[in-house]
Every structure is written in C-alpha cells, then in structure tokens.
Design a protein around this motif. Structure first.
Motif, mmCIF file in Angstrom:
data_model
loop_
_atom_site.group_PDB
_atom_site.id
_atom_site.type_symbol
_atom_site.label_atom_id
_atom_site.label_comp_id
_atom_site.label_asym_id
_atom_site.label_seq_id
_atom_site.Cartn_x
_atom_site.Cartn_y
_atom_site.Cartn_z
ATOM 1 N N ALA A 75 0.827 -1.209 0.000
ATOM 2 C CA ALA A 75 0.000 0.000 0.000
ATOM 3 C C ALA A 75 0.861 1.259 0.000
ATOM 4 O O ALA A 75 0.540 2.243 -0.679
ATOM 5 N N SER A 83 -0.798 5.191 4.388
ATOM 6 C CA SER A 83 -1.501 3.968 4.018
ATOM 7 C C SER A 83 -0.844 2.733 4.647
ATOM 8 O O SER A 83 -1.518 1.733 4.876
ATOM 9 N N ALA A 87 -3.354 0.462 6.596
ATOM 10 C CA ALA A 87 -3.436 -0.956 6.233
ATOM 11 C C ALA A 87 -3.103 -1.841 7.435
ATOM 12 O O ALA A 87 -3.785 -2.838 7.697
ATOM 13 N N LEU A 366 -6.244 -0.949 -0.607
ATOM 14 C CA LEU A 366 -5.019 -0.143 -0.568
ATOM 15 C C LEU A 366 -3.846 -0.896 -1.191
ATOM 16 O O LEU A 366 -3.053 -0.317 -1.946
ATOM 17 N N ALA A 367 -3.711 -2.173 -0.874
ATOM 18 C CA ALA A 367 -2.594 -2.967 -1.376
ATOM 19 C C ALA A 367 -2.753 -3.316 -2.850
ATOM 20 O O ALA A 367 -1.808 -3.205 -3.641
#
Length: 440
Positions: A75, A83, A87, A366-367
């Motif tokens: 992320a 992030s 995350a 996000l990732a």
C-alpha cells in the motif's frame, strides 16, 4: 544447482497456501448459508472468481515487493506512509474481530460436549473469553511452538471438509436439496448478496500467499500458479462440502446447528463419528486461533518497529514473542466479545464475520491498487503489466463489492473504525514532522 536444492517446488507451495487458506473459516458457514437456503451457494461462484483475481494480484505484489510489512508495504508504494499505517491498523482490527469469530465457532462445537455453554448468552460468552485467554497465553513461547501446533491442528477441519466433499455424495438426497434450495423465495441477486460476505470470509488469509517467494523455485512462474491452484482447490472443496450438506441435513435443522460438520457425519455414520469430527473441528479452531493471534501480534510489532504503533507493541519476551502487545490485543478481543453478545451463537458469528470482512477490504483495496506501480518499478514487460492491471482491477472491484455485501451495519461501523485510524495517524504524522525538523 545447489542453490535451488533447498527451495520449494510448485506442489509444496500449493499445499502450504491451501493449508493457510482453509483454516477454520468454513466451520460454521453451512449453517449461516442455510439461513438463506441452498440458493446462497451461488455466492461461492462469484467469490471463487474474485478470490482467484485477489490471489493472482497478491502473488504479483509479493514477487516484486519484498519489503517488510506485506500488504502494508504494498500500500505504501502507491499511497504513501499513511496507508502503511491504515493498512496495518485495519488489518490488526480485522484479525481481532476474526479471533473472536473463530472462538465463537469453537464454542459452537464445544457445546456438543459441554451443553452448559448454550444455556444462556452469558454462558456462551464465558466459553468464548475462556478460549481467547487460553490460546493467547499459549502463544507467549514464540513462533516455533505456535507454528508446530497450527500445522497439525489445521488438518482437523481440512480432513472432514475434504472427506465430506468426496464421500458425502453417497448420502446426498436430491429431494432434501430441492426443498432447501429457496425456502424464502428470494431472487438470485439477493441470494448472492446475502452469501457474499460469508463465503469471502472463508478465503481470508489469501493475502499471505506470495509472502515467501524467495524460498520458491522459479517464483515468477510458481508463485502465481500455486496461488491459483490453491484457490481453485479450496473453492472446489468449499462448494462441494457446503452443497452436499444441503442434500443430507434438512435446511430447517441445518440453519439452527452450531456444529454442522459434526451433525452431518453423525447422520452419515454414527453419533461416535460425529463426536470425533466435532473434536477435530475444535482442535482446528484452537490451532487457527493460535496462528491468527500470533500473526496479529507480529503485524503490530512490525508497525511498532516502524514507529507507527506505540512502542509497547514491539517489546518482546525471552521467547521473542511480543507479550505486551498480545495482552493489549487480548483486552480488545474480550471487549469485542462483550459488545457482540447475541441471543444465538450463529447471530454473533454472522455479525463478527460481516464486520471482519468489511474491515479487511480496506487493506485489500489499498494494497491491490498498488500493483501497477510495483510492476512499473520492477520494469516488467508490457504483456505482464497489462495482465496484472486487468486482473488486479477485477480484484479491486470485487473487494469493493465484498465490502458492500457486508450490509449497512458493518459498513457503518467499519467506516467509523477506519476514520478513527486516520485520527491516530494525525498524531503520528505530527510527531514525525517534529523529529524531521529537529534532525535537520
């Protein structure tokens, strides 16, 4: 040649990924899906396609980004340091919720041997917190012991689920299945929606598939292929086992069962066999809970080492286990267990699963949206980049739909939990800015 002699081949990696994925996620799902009817099984088809896309995308991320932190590190490549924190934070919260859900599953199967546990919601609560406390303290001697226990106990659910998928068809009754198909007369779309979060829950853990690409022969080929094979195998086993149960146990009985796999094996063979399967399921729950609690302790430790979580989460004991962080996590788990006490164990399980799935989709999105930049930075060829973007986009869109399918309550509380994470990060960013100013 000698450099590859100790590396893992395709079948070895596929087996490990399968074992990691299957865990105890399916242990109460037949009962939860039966609340809608057999038509909810259609959700497995959509989930399997989405899980394949997620597996492929995470495998690619793991191949080309070897930084510590897994999903959080991916992320950060696209969304910056905040992030990484969000995350890690949301994944941490997800695993806290998941731990309580697994403990609830374990109590459901323990009720067969200890009927006292199901007499009142308070009795169930006592069982849940007892399991959480016992497994957390079993983790304090470090990764080696936890790994050895989990590696053995996970077969307590894999063997019954796989066995039912193969031999259960001899007891399958089409009339029972037809009667269970759509008892509430709902649409196909509504049925898929109702089962989406529950089926996605069974695949959580897929994000760890590409984490050890450095120990694999020809990782560019074998890591994505192992992820795909493991996901296909797990999906086929999940679909077969939950379908065959619907054709053996009448739907109205299955929907109320707190130990569906013990119930079906008791009907297929004898009460004694049902008791053995129930005991194996309890063993699997305990092992799975041990593994996820230790994993979560490591997630918070990595974040603490990067000064994104409070320092206390990074303190380790003589066994190199983050004991203080584990005790904080246990406190959160016990608080959540109190907050989710429900009249029935299945209702508590479903509430926890929906919230866990929504929270977990935050680090997933996000990732997964970082796959493009990770591949660009690794200078992959245009064909690989294009394939990665297409499949990665399917994975992201599916993750968003998975979050939506958890329902209004889970989305509402999940969004609040995520926003609280940004509140915390504001203080972290302020501290980092001050440190940078002083150092300059």
């Amino acid at each position: 040649m000698s450099s590859n002699s100790n590396k893992m081949g395709l079948m070895g990696l596929t087996t490990i990924v399968t074992v990691n994925m299957m865990g105890s996620g399916i242990i109460l799902l037949p009962s939860s899906l039966a609340a809608t009817g057999g038509i909810a099984l259609l959700a497995w088809v959509v989930t399997a396609i989405g899980a394949l896309a997620i597996a492929y995308a995470f495998a690619k991320c793991g191949m080309y980004c070897t930084d510590d932190g897994g999903m959080s590190a991916y992320a950060e490549k696209a969304h910056g340091k905040s992030s990484f924190f969000i995350a890690s934070y949301t994944y941490y919260v997800c695993l806290v919720i998941s731990a309580v859900a697994i403990a609830v599953s374990c109590v459901g199967y323990l009720e067969y041997f200890i009927p006292w546990l199901k007499e009142t919601p308070i009795h169930t609560f006592v069982g849940v917190i007892s399991i959480l406390i016992i497994t957390m303290f079993a983790n304090v001697k470090g990764a080696k012991i936890t790994g050895q226990i989990s590696t053995i106990t996970v077969w307590g659910i894999i063997i019954p689920v796989l066995g039912l998928s193969i031999i259960g068809w001899f007891w399958f009754d089409t009339k029972v299945f037809e009667e269970a198909w759509n008892p509430h007369d709902i649409s196909v779309g509504s049925a898929i929606y109702s089962g989406m979060a529950l089926t996605l829950w069974a695949f959580l853990g897929i994000e760890s598939a590409g984490a050890n690409s450095g120990t694999v022969e020809n990782p560019k080929r074998n890591v994505p292929l192992a992820c795909m094979l493991a996901t296909v195998f797990s999906a086929a086993t999940y679909i077969a086992s939950t379908t065959v149960i619907q054709g053996i146990i009448p739907n109205e009985i299955l929907a109320k069962s707190d130990s569906p796999f013990g119930l079906v094996f008791a009907q297929m063979f004898s009460p004694l066999v049902g008791e053995i399967i129930t005991a194996m399921a309890i063993m699997a729950c305990v092992g799975s809970l041990l593994g996820w609690q230790f994993t979560n302790a490591q997630v918070s430790k990595v974040a603490a080492d990067m000064r994104l979580f409070p320092k206390i989460f990074g303190d380790v004991n003589k066994y190199d286990a983050p004991f203080k962080g584990m005790m904080i996590m246990l406190a959160f788990e016990l608080l959540l267990a109190v907050m989710t006490i429900s009249p029935t164990l299945l209702k508590q399980f479903n509430v926890l699963v929906n919230l866990a799935v929504f929270i977990n989709m935050v680090p997933y999105v996000l990732a997964l949206t970082a796959l493009g930049i990770i591949m660009r930075q690794s200078n992959v060829d245009q064909k690989e980049y294009k394939n990665g973007i297409i499949i990665g986009s399917v994975a992201v869109l599916y993750s968003i739909y998975g979050a939506y399918s958890t329902g209004e309550e889970a989305v509402f509380y999940g969004a609040i939990i995520t926003l609280i994470g940004y509140f915390f990060y504001g203080f972290i960013a302020s501290r980092e800015a001050l440190n940078n100013k002083v150092s300059s």
